[in-house]
Design a protein around this motif. Structure first.
Motif, PDB file in Angstrom:
ATOM      1  N   GLY A 263       7.340  -6.819  -1.191  1.00  0.00           N
ATOM      2  CA  GLY A 263       7.458  -5.393  -0.907  1.00  0.00           C
ATOM      3  C   GLY A 263       7.110  -4.538  -2.117  1.00  0.00           C
ATOM      4  O   GLY A 263       6.417  -3.518  -1.996  1.00  0.00           O
ATOM      5  N   LEU A 264       7.600  -4.957  -3.271  1.00  0.00           N
ATOM      6  CA  LEU A 264       7.281  -4.222  -4.499  1.00  0.00           C
ATOM      7  C   LEU A 264       5.779  -4.262  -4.784  1.00  0.00           C
ATOM      8  O   LEU A 264       5.172  -3.245  -5.174  1.00  0.00           O
ATOM      9  N   ASP A 265       5.190  -5.454  -4.579  1.00  0.00           N
ATOM     10  CA  ASP A 265       3.738  -5.581  -4.803  1.00  0.00           C
ATOM     11  C   ASP A 265       2.960  -4.698  -3.833  1.00  0.00           C
ATOM     12  O   ASP A 265       1.982  -4.048  -4.225  1.00  0.00           O
ATOM     13  N   ALA A 266       3.385  -4.685  -2.565  1.00  0.00           N
ATOM     14  CA  ALA A 266       2.704  -3.856  -1.565  1.00  0.00           C
ATOM     15  C   ALA A 266       2.834  -2.377  -1.926  1.00  0.00           C
ATOM     16  O   ALA A 266       1.870  -1.616  -1.835  1.00  0.00           O
ATOM     17  N   ALA A 267       4.017  -1.976  -2.354  1.00  0.00           N
ATOM     18  CA  ALA A 267       4.228  -0.574  -2.731  1.00  0.00           C
ATOM     19  C   ALA A 267       3.370  -0.214  -3.942  1.00  0.00           C
ATOM     20  O   ALA A 267       2.759   0.856  -3.987  1.00  0.00           O
ATOM     21  N   ALA A 268       3.309  -1.127  -4.905  1.00  0.00           N
ATOM     22  CA  ALA A 268       2.496  -0.861  -6.096  1.00  0.00           C
ATOM     23  C   ALA A 268       1.015  -0.752  -5.742  1.00  0.00           C
ATOM     24  O   ALA A 268       0.267  -0.008  -6.389  1.00  0.00           O
ATOM     25  N   ALA A 269       0.611  -1.464  -4.689  1.00  0.00           N
ATOM     26  CA  ALA A 269      -0.791  -1.421  -4.260  1.00  0.00           C
ATOM     27  C   ALA A 269      -1.062  -0.232  -3.340  1.00  0.00           C
ATOM     28  O   ALA A 269      -2.184  -0.051  -2.868  1.00  0.00           O
ATOM     29  N   GLY A 270      -0.026   0.576  -3.075  1.00  0.00           N
ATOM     30  CA  GLY A 270      -0.204   1.752  -2.226  1.00  0.00           C
ATOM     31  C   GLY A 270      -0.080   1.463  -0.747  1.00  0.00           C
ATOM     32  O   GLY A 270      -0.363   2.320   0.089  1.00  0.00           O
ATOM     33  N   ASP A 271       0.330   0.269  -0.391  1.00  0.00           N
ATOM     34  CA  ASP A 271       0.488  -0.120   1.014  1.00  0.00           C
ATOM     35  C   ASP A 271       1.870   0.335   1.484  1.00  0.00           C
ATOM     36  O   ASP A 271       2.816  -0.447   1.542  1.00  0.00           O
ATOM     37  N   LEU A 272       1.995   1.605   1.808  1.00  0.00           N
ATOM     38  CA  LEU A 272       3.270   2.204   2.182  1.00  0.00           C
ATOM     39  C   LEU A 272       3.209   2.742   3.608  1.00  0.00           C
ATOM     40  O   LEU A 272       2.141   3.096   4.103  1.00  0.00           O
TER      41      LEU A 272
END
Length: 96
Positions: free
Chosen positions: A61-70
């Motif tokens: 989840g943190l990786d997805a958020a950091a990649a802008g996948d929100l």
């Protein structure tokens, strides 16, 4: 299986109550203690596996958020509102 002796101190009254309770279940205290030890080890393994899984999901989840996948807040709120409507409908239907 290699066997080892496990010696520990316990209050005599507790030891006697435990032995009586074990006997009432047609078990020896040693059998029950081995069972308890196996259960404890299994619980610890399950807990460690769950913790590893949970940490992996959080990191994903943190990786997805950091990649802008929100997911936009409006989408989350709309889905939650739909879920609440569906639950209320099911509750109303089950009450009839």
């Amino acid at each position: 299986m290699t066997e080892a002796t496990f010696t520990f101190r316990v209050d005599e009254a507790l030891k006697n109550e435990f032995a009586a309770a074990a006997k009432a279940r047609d078990r020896t205290g040693a059998q029950l203690l081995r069972d308890f030890m196996r259960d404890f080890v299994r619980q610890q393994q399950n807990s460690a596996e769950h913790d590893a899984w949970f940490r992996q999901r959080v990191q994903a989840g943190l990786d997805a958020a950091a990649a802008g996948d929100l997911v936009p807040n409006e989408t989350v709120e709309a889905e939650a509102a739909e879920w609440r409507r569906e639950i209320r409908r099911k509750l109303a239907d089950s009450g009839s």
